[in-house]
Design an enzyme around this catalytic site. Structure first.
Site, PDB file in Angstrom:
ATOM      1  N   ARG A 237      10.464  -0.241   4.082  1.00  0.00           N
ATOM      2  CA  ARG A 237       9.117  -0.430   3.939  1.00  0.00           C
ATOM      3  C   ARG A 237       8.492   0.613   2.677  1.00  0.00           C
ATOM      4  NH1 ARG A 237       5.085  -1.098   9.007  1.00  0.00           N
ATOM      5  NH2 ARG A 237       5.871   1.090   9.642  1.00  0.00           N
TER       6      ARG A 237
ATOM      7  N   LYS B  66       3.487  -6.992  13.218  1.00  0.00           N
ATOM      8  CA  LYS B  66       1.941  -6.909  13.958  1.00  0.00           C
ATOM      9  C   LYS B  66       0.839  -6.871  12.684  1.00  0.00           C
ATOM     10  CE  LYS B  66       2.376  -3.625  16.648  1.00  0.00           C
ATOM     11  NZ  LYS B  66       3.774  -2.910  16.417  1.00  0.00           N
TER      12      LYS B  66
ATOM     13  N   ARG C  47      10.747   6.125  17.387  1.00  0.00           N
ATOM     14  CA  ARG C  47       9.651   5.409  17.945  1.00  0.00           C
ATOM     15  C   ARG C  47      10.253   4.358  18.729  1.00  0.00           C
ATOM     16  NH1 ARG C  47       7.891   4.181  11.847  1.00  0.00           N
ATOM     17  NH2 ARG C  47       6.283   2.748  13.004  1.00  0.00           N
TER      18      ARG C  47
HETATM   19  P1  AMP Z   1       1.704   2.294  13.831  1.00  0.00           P
HETATM   20  O1  AMP Z   1       1.413   2.188  12.497  1.00  0.00           O
HETATM   21  O2  AMP Z   1       0.912   1.550  14.806  1.00  0.00           O
HETATM   22  O3  AMP Z   1       3.302   2.332  13.977  1.00  0.00           O
HETATM   23  O4  AMP Z   1       1.620   3.866  14.446  1.00  0.00           O
HETATM   24  C1  AMP Z   1       1.978   5.114  13.828  1.00  0.00           C
HETATM   25  C2  AMP Z   1       1.870   6.290  14.703  1.00  0.00           C
HETATM   26  O5  AMP Z   1       0.402   6.512  15.155  1.00  0.00           O
HETATM   27  C3  AMP Z   1       2.550   5.920  15.938  1.00  0.00           C
HETATM   28  O6  AMP Z   1       4.141   6.460  15.869  1.00  0.00           O
HETATM   29  C4  AMP Z   1       1.700   7.241  16.779  1.00  0.00           C
HETATM   30  O7  AMP Z   1       2.426   8.360  16.483  1.00  0.00           O
HETATM   31  C5  AMP Z   1       0.433   7.093  16.496  1.00  0.00           C
HETATM   32  N1  AMP Z   1      -0.207   5.925  17.090  1.00  0.00           N
HETATM   33  C6  AMP Z   1      -0.770   4.702  16.789  1.00  0.00           C
HETATM   34  N2  AMP Z   1      -1.641   4.040  17.662  1.00  0.00           N
HETATM   35  C7  AMP Z   1      -1.263   4.780  18.756  1.00  0.00           C
HETATM   36  C8  AMP Z   1      -1.633   4.737  20.087  1.00  0.00           C
HETATM   37  N3  AMP Z   1      -2.161   3.524  20.666  1.00  0.00           N
HETATM   38  N4  AMP Z   1      -1.458   5.560  20.901  1.00  0.00           N
HETATM   39  C9  AMP Z   1      -0.666   6.662  20.623  1.00  0.00           C
HETATM   40  N5  AMP Z   1      -0.255   6.832  19.418  1.00  0.00           N
HETATM   41  C10 AMP Z   1      -0.542   5.855  18.471  1.00  0.00           C
END
Ligand code: AMP
Length: 214
Positions: A127, A13, A171
Site C-alpha cells: 500500500r 474497510k 497489528r
Molecule cells: P487503522 O488505520 O485503523 O489501521 O489504525 C492505525 C493505528 O491507529 C492502529 O494500529 C492503532 O495504533 C491506532 N488505532 C486506530 N483505531 C484505534 C482504536 N479504535 N483503538 C486503539 N487504537 C486505534
C-alpha cells in the site's frame, strides 16, 4: 443507519467505507485517520498516539473513546455513521453502546469483512499513499505509472510506517487478541453480517449494499 465495519487491518474497510459514503452519504468515522491527522498536525494527542501506532499497538481506550464520543456528537453524525477501525476492544464496544443508548440509539449492523492472512500481508505491504492528496494505491492491484509518484496529482507516494512487514504482523496479532472477539459480541446481539473480502471491491460492495438496503 449506524454501522460498524469490522475486520483485520488491510481487509478493505476504508475502501468499502468510501463506496458507502458515495452511496448513502453517511459520515465516515475512522479512528486511524483521526489519529494520523493528529500525528501529522503535531498535537498533544498525536504525540501521545504516535508511539503506539508506530509499533502497531492499540492507542489506550480512554483516548480513542473520547475521540469517538466527541465526533458522534457532531450534527452530521445524528442521521447515521460508518465507524471504521472502532471499536477495537471490548471496552470500546461497551462504551460505544452506552454512549448511543444515552441518546436512544444503537448500532444497526456490524459488517465483518474476512480476508485470508497471506492476502492481507501482501495488500498492506504494497500500500502507498499520496502525501499531497491522500489517494491510496496498491503496487499490486492498481499500481501508479511510477511507484513513487501519484498519478492523480504528481505528489510523492509513501509507505505508512505501520505498513512495514514486521509491524503488519504485530497489528494482525493485536487484532486476533483484542478485536476478533468483537465478532462474537455483535453476533450475540444478532446484528453481525460476515462478508467475504477475498474478492474484487465491487463484488464485496454488492454484498454490503444488500446488507444495508435489506
Ligand atoms: P487503522 O488505520 O485503523 O489501521 O489504525 C492505525 C493505528 O491507529 C492502529 O494500529 C492503532 O495504533 C491506532 N488505532 C486506530 N483505531 C484505534 C482504536 N479504535 N483503538 C486503539 N487504537 C486505534
Amino acid at each position: 443507519m449506524n454501522i460498524v465495519l469490522l475486520g483485520a487491518p488491510g481487509v478493505g474497510k476504508g475502501t468499502q467505507a468510501e463506496k458507502m459514503i458515495e452511496a448513502w452519504g453517511l459520515p465516515h468515522i475512522s479512528t486511524g485517520d483521526i489519529l494520523r491527522k493528529a500525528v501529522a498536525d503535531g498535537t498533544p494527542l498525536g504525540t501521545q498516539a504516535k508511539t503506539y501506532m508506530d509499533a502497531g499497538e492499540l492507542v489506550p481506550d480512554v483516548v480513542v473513546i473520547g475521540l469517538v464520543k466527541s465526533r458522534l456528537e457532531k450534527p452530521d453524525a445524528t442521521k447515521g455513521f460508518i465507524l471504521d477501525g472502532f471499536p477495537r476492544t471490548d471496552g470500546q464496544a461497551e462504551a460505544l453502546d452506552r454512549e448511543l443508548a444515552s441518546v436512544d440509539r444503537s448500532i444497526d449492523a456490524a459488517i465483518s469483512i474476512d480476508v485470508d492472512r497471506d492476502i492481507i500481508v501482501r495488500r498492506l505491504t504494497s500500500r502507498r499513499t499520496c502525501r499531497s492528496c491522500d489517494k491510496i494505491y496498491s503496487l499490486i492491484a492498481d499500481s501508479p505509472a511510477d511507484p513513487a509518484v501519484c498519478d492523480a496529482c504528481g505528489g510523492e507516494l509513501y509507505q505508512r510506517d505501520d505498513d512495514a512487514e514486521a509491524t503488519v504482523r504485530n497489528r494482525l496479532s493485536v487484532y486476533d487478541r483484542s478485536t476478533a472477539p468483537l465478532v462474537d459480541y455483535y453476533r450475540s446481539k444478532g446484528i453481525l453480517h460476515v462478508v467475504d473480502g477475498n474478492r474484487p471491491v465491487d463484488e464485496v460492495f454488492a454484498d454490503v449494499r444488500r446488507i444495508v438496503e435489506g
